[in-house]
Design a protein around this motif. Structure first.
Motif, PDB file in Angstrom:
ATOM      1  N   THR A 108     -30.789  53.798  -5.211  1.00 44.18           N
ATOM      2  CA  THR A 108     -31.481  52.969  -4.459  1.00 44.18           C
ATOM      3  C   THR A 108     -33.028  53.555  -4.135  1.00 44.18           C
ATOM      4  O   THR A 108     -33.069  54.800  -4.125  1.00 44.18           O
ATOM      5  N   ILE A 109     -33.919  52.549  -4.144  1.00 37.25           N
ATOM      6  CA  ILE A 109     -35.112  52.980  -3.830  1.00 37.25           C
ATOM      7  C   ILE A 109     -35.828  52.151  -2.664  1.00 37.25           C
ATOM      8  O   ILE A 109     -35.375  51.170  -2.452  1.00 37.25           O
ATOM      9  N   SER A 110     -36.997  52.616  -2.156  1.00 39.18           N
ATOM     10  CA  SER A 110     -37.363  51.859  -0.894  1.00 39.18           C
ATOM     11  C   SER A 110     -38.120  50.478  -1.362  1.00 39.18           C
ATOM     12  O   SER A 110     -38.289  50.502  -2.709  1.00 39.18           O
ATOM     13  N   ILE A 111     -38.121  49.700  -0.461  1.00 35.44           N
ATOM     14  CA  ILE A 111     -38.414  48.306  -0.838  1.00 35.44           C
ATOM     15  C   ILE A 111     -39.954  48.093  -1.725  1.00 35.44           C
ATOM     16  O   ILE A 111     -40.089  47.346  -2.496  1.00 35.44           O
ATOM     17  N   ASP A 112     -40.743  49.004  -1.416  1.00 38.73           N
ATOM     18  CA  ASP A 112     -42.111  49.006  -1.981  1.00 38.73           C
ATOM     19  C   ASP A 112     -42.369  50.368  -2.354  1.00 38.73           C
ATOM     20  O   ASP A 112     -43.190  51.099  -1.869  1.00 38.73           O
ATOM     21  N   PRO A 113     -41.881  50.616  -3.505  1.00 38.45           N
ATOM     22  CA  PRO A 113     -41.768  52.037  -3.838  1.00 38.45           C
ATOM     23  C   PRO A 113     -43.099  52.545  -4.338  1.00 38.45           C
ATOM     24  O   PRO A 113     -43.418  53.632  -3.872  1.00 38.45           O
TER      25      PRO A 113
ATOM     26  N   ALA B 206     -42.664  42.878  -7.087  1.00 37.13           N
ATOM     27  CA  ALA B 206     -41.498  43.948  -7.405  1.00 37.13           C
ATOM     28  C   ALA B 206     -42.402  45.036  -8.028  1.00 37.13           C
ATOM     29  O   ALA B 206     -42.261  46.292  -7.724  1.00 37.13           O
ATOM     30  N   PHE B 207     -43.414  44.958  -9.067  1.00 37.24           N
ATOM     31  CA  PHE B 207     -44.128  45.779  -9.356  1.00 37.24           C
ATOM     32  C   PHE B 207     -45.748  45.757  -9.077  1.00 37.24           C
ATOM     33  O   PHE B 207     -46.358  44.994  -9.805  1.00 37.24           O
TER      34      PHE B 207
ATOM     35  N   ARG C 189     -42.215  43.041   1.200  1.00 40.04           N
ATOM     36  CA  ARG C 189     -43.497  43.528   1.563  1.00 40.04           C
ATOM     37  C   ARG C 189     -44.478  43.452   0.341  1.00 40.04           C
ATOM     38  O   ARG C 189     -45.611  43.651   0.760  1.00 40.04           O
TER      39      ARG C 189
ATOM     40  N   ARG D 231     -34.655  39.725   0.435  1.00 39.28           N
ATOM     41  CA  ARG D 231     -33.842  40.818   1.342  1.00 39.28           C
ATOM     42  C   ARG D 231     -32.476  40.311   1.396  1.00 39.28           C
ATOM     43  O   ARG D 231     -32.256  39.586   1.202  1.00 39.28           O
TER      44      ARG D 231
ATOM     45  N   LYS E 111     -46.111  51.346  -3.026  1.00 40.19           N
ATOM     46  CA  LYS E 111     -47.223  51.096  -2.095  1.00 40.19           C
ATOM     47  C   LYS E 111     -47.228  52.419  -1.306  1.00 40.19           C
ATOM     48  O   LYS E 111     -46.270  52.953  -0.600  1.00 40.19           O
TER      49      LYS E 111
ATOM     50  N   LYS F  37     -34.548  40.035  -7.829  1.00 42.00           N
ATOM     51  CA  LYS F  37     -34.079  41.257  -7.356  1.00 42.00           C
ATOM     52  C   LYS F  37     -34.455  41.811  -6.068  1.00 42.00           C
ATOM     53  O   LYS F  37     -34.036  42.765  -5.260  1.00 42.00           O
ATOM     54  N   LEU F  38     -35.690  41.199  -5.546  1.00 45.89           N
ATOM     55  CA  LEU F  38     -36.298  41.704  -4.600  1.00 45.89           C
ATOM     56  C   LEU F  38     -36.071  40.878  -3.044  1.00 45.89           C
ATOM     57  O   LEU F  38     -36.644  41.191  -1.878  1.00 45.89           O
TER      58      LEU F  38
END
Ligand code: HEM
Ligand SMILES: [Cu+2]
Lengths: 200, 541
Positions: free
Chosen positions: B2-7, B111-112, B108, B189, B9, B186-187
């Motif tokens: 898992t990675i944070s929601i806005d990796p 995705a990319f 937030r 919430r 940023k 995928k993003l």
């Protein structure tokens, strides 16, 4: 507070409210490969249509030689397996093993390209000779471009796993997995191309 | 993993320039990128509109007296290409998609974020390149379809630049599509189900599927075309044994879906706007979702209805006629749902809903002429005449551009924190609506009576009707003036909008206007139904 103005603030915010979620980069890559596959699909469709409705004059029909492309098919299939080995090794944290397999895979890719060039130089027709020739070079050339890019990426990740030992580990497999998927994709396209162009 | 929601940023967001400057810099914030898309698209719209005026000035008289014939062809080509690839597609997808989708999925950012910025920054250079190609010797003049053999045999340097910039714009569009699909699938919430998403998300999901599946085919086709031009291969050159019909198949395999890439997002946007201003929930949510997916599937299999006069065999004509006629079903469902949404609502007359209603009227008209065009005997009669021009402008201008304006009126308060002036907005609508219909309705008549498209000179008997059409075009050009004035004065001294001036129920209105960098101060809002955000506030009123 309407705008966040200090980096500390953002960091605090991040850790407090940021939800976590699964890694979706692979999903993005798969979507990209579907798009890329559609480019090939367009080329294949054009080739098959030409074959069906634009018959070449008798003298301009060529028999393609099979040995080199068959060898190339085997090379790519083997390289898919060796790449898989590299991933397995990395998963067990055997970095140097993994690098070894990556280099083997890249070498297979390079041999493939050399064989393809060899084939090009020994074909009796050139790019602009006729419609079949043009389509042949467009399809194999576009695929060759993909192999070239793939080989470069393999070399890059192999190099990444060598430097400071940390970039590519069993914790951070993504670069390797991404390139591996791409490589399998390129192999798969080759098999279809081989069947359509050489066998049909 | 898992990675944070806005990796991606990072903290250096705060190192980004502040104020107006940040809209001209490389930003990763989806809101900034959305605005960049809109402003950039609008600038190209002004260029494309100027070219359109030039075309209509030329056509006000039967002779080619305003510009030479090949210049006319170049202007026509540039106009079409700019309007489609640099105005409509980037704006309905890139601008509104980037601004709204992360809010709608409760994220937030996209995705990319980096890919997102790259996708945007491909546009200004390739657009400028396209415009500049007009000034090289031999600008592209084969129309926005670039049909060979014309595109191969006319002077070539301009055509090559044309191909290159369309390839780059296609790339931008594919990157955007990938990003939207990943963001929506995928993003979301945690806990937010697909069937809880606002309509525009579904529209963007469908559009992005079309982008990913069909744009690469156009890219491949243009690569082959450029080989024909540069390397003298013969893929599409009959003289060298090639086949022009193959080009048409490949081209329309992209370009028919492309009409849905232009209009599906508009369907989504109008579905967001109507319920708010009619104070009623969107009618038939589920049928709306299924009709979008139906349009996506059918849209991919009807391309050859553009080729009825290209020697297609009878079975193909039959198949593509039937498939095309079927699209009228999901489209009709959407139309009736919009009308049902308006039915009995407490409609407040403002610029946003006026433009949306204008869209519905124009779109129905364009849709009906579309079904007519899908009938082979009729199509053979009017193919390549002004009837086709009228049909697709009813869709792309009367449909999509109307919705772009409607959306600007609807979301301007959110983006800037200021209200637009309603009087100027309504004036804008009236001039646009009259100008548009005056310009394009008579063209149906011209087409039915045999005036061909893409020519600078025509039979003098058509002059009067053409002048009416040119008058309409003049009004359309004038209509941008109140709009521009409105935007400029409102950004500076508009009324303060507050967080939710329309009492809307979608999530972007729950945050401040303009929204903070991270979209919400705390967690993203949680809901059970697509239009349940802030319902308490709504019910109090
Ligand atoms: C949804 C939005 C639509 C858009 C944006 C759109 C746009 C266009 C455009 C741009 C063209 C002209 C292509 C050219 O340059 O040659 C065109 C032609 C055509 N459209 Fe549409 N269209 C739409 C909907 C429809 C519908 C719903 C139908 C039928 C049910 C339809 C049927 C046709 C046909 C048959 C032609 C070919 C006419 C000819 O070239 O003879 N269109 N459309
Ligand atoms: Cu179509």
């Amino acid at each position: 507070m309407t705008t966040l103005d200090s980096s500390k603030e953002i960091q605090k915010n991040n850790s407090e409210v940021n939800e976590t979620h699964e890694d979706f980069r692979m999903f993005g890559l798969v979507t990209f490969l579907i798009a890329d596959g559609m480019t090939f699909a367009g080329f294949f469709a054009a080739y098959l249509t030409y074959k069906a409705v634009n018959p070449l004059p008798d003298g301009a029909i060529y028999e393609l030689e099979l040995p080199i492309p068959t060898l190339n098919t085997i090379l790519l299939l083997v390289s898919s397996a060796t790449f898989h080995k590299a991933g397995k090794a990395l998963l067990k944290d055997k970095n140097s093993d993994s690098q070894k397999w990556l280099f083997i895979t890249a070498s297979l890719g390079i041999i493939f390209l050399i064989c393809q060039l060899f084939e090009y130089f020994h074909l009796p027709f050139g790019l602009t000779d006729n419609l079949f020739a043009s389509t042949f070079y467009a399809l194999t050339g576009f695929h060759g471009l993909h192999v070239t890019l793939g080989t470069l990426m393999i070399l890059i990740i192999a190099w990444q796993s060598r430097i400071n030992g940390g970039r590519l580990t069993s914790q951070n497999m993504f670069p390797l997995e991404a390139v591996e998927l791409y490589w399998h994709f390129v192999d798969g396209i080759w098999v279809i191309l081989f069947i359509i162009l050489y066998l049909l | 993993m898992t990675i944070s929601i806005d990796p991606q940023k990072t903290n250096n967001e705060s190192l980004q320039p502040k104020g107006w400057l940040r809209y001209f810099s490389f930003s990763l914030d989806h809101k900034v990128i959305g605005i960049q898309y809109l402003v950039c698209g609008f600038l190209f719209y002004l260029i494309g509109g100027t070219l359109a005026s030039a075309i209509r000035i030329e056509l006000a008289s039967p002779m080619s007296d305003f510009m030479p014939r090949d210049v006319y062809n170049q202007v026509l080509t540039l106009h079409g290409t700019i309007m489609i690839f640099l105005w409509i597609v980037p704006v309905v997808n890139g601008a509104f998609g980037n601004y709204l989708i992360p809010f709608y999925v409760g994220a937030r950012d996209m995705a990319f974020p980096r890919l997102n910025a790259v996708a945007f920054w491909l546009i200004p250079p390739s657009g400028l390149m396209l415009v500049a190609s007009y000034f090289v010797e031999g600008a592209a003049q084969a129309g926005w379809t670039a049909y060979p053999p014309l595109s191969i045999t006319t002077p070539q340097s301009g055509q090559i630049i044309w191909i290159l910039s369309v390839l780059l714009l296609g790339g931008s569009s594919i990157f955007g599509g990938i990003n939207f699909i990943a963001t929506i699938i995928k993003l979301r919430r945690p806990g937010l189900k697909l069937m809880q998403l606002p309509m525009y998300c579904w529209a963007m999901l469908g559009t992005s599927l079309l982008v990913v599946l069909s744009t690469p085919v156009l890219a491949g086709t243009l690569i082959l075309l450029s080989f024909d031009i540069i390397a003298n291969t013969g893929f599409f050159n009959p003289v060298l044994g090639g086949n022009v019909v193959v080009y048409q198949h490949l081209f329309w395999f992209y370009s028919h879906p492309a009409v849905y890439i232009m209009v599906l997002p508009a369907f989504g946007l109008v579905s967001e706007i109507l319920p708010v201003h009619a104070r009623k929930p969107l009618f038939g949510y589920t049928t709306m979702v299924f009709s979008i997916m139906g349009i996506v599937v059918l849209g991919l299999v009807v391309w050859a209805h553009h080729m009825f006069t290209s020697g297609t065999p009878p079975w193909m004509r039959l198949f593509f006629t039937i498939a095309t006629a079927f699209i009228a079903v999901p489209t009709g469902i959407k139309f009736f749902n919009w009308v049902a949404t308006l039915w009995g609502g407490k409609i407040s007359i403002n610029s946003a809903i006026l433009f949306s209603c204008g869209f519905i009227i124009n779109f129905v008209f364009g849709g009906i002429t579309g079904v007519a065009l899908a009938q082979v005997p009729f199509d053979i009669h009017v193919h390549d005449t002004y009837f086709v021009v009228a049909h697709f402008h009813y869709i792309v201008y009367g449909g999509t551009v109307f919705i772009i304006f409607s959306s600007i009126y609807h979301w301007f308060p959110k983006v800037t924190g200021k209200m637009l002036n309603e009087k100027l907005g309504i004036l804008h609508f009236i001039i646009t609506f009259i100008g548009f219909n005056l310009c394009f309705a008579p063209q149906h008549w011209l087409g039915l009576n045999g005036m061909p498209r893409r020519v600078a000179e025509y039979d003098p008997q058509f002059q009067f009707v053409n002048q009416i059409s040119s008058l309409g075009a003049l009004l359309m050009a004038i209509s941008t003036i109140p709009f521009l004035i409105n935007v400029i004065i409102s950004v500076r001294n508009g009324k303060d909008a507050g967080d939710n001036p329309w009492n809307a129920l979608t999530p972007e209105w729950l945050t401040s206007s303009p929204p903070p960098v991270e979209n919400w101060e705390g967690e993203a809002p949680l809901v059970e139904e697509p239009y349940g955000y802030g319902k308490e506030i709504y019910e109090q009123k």
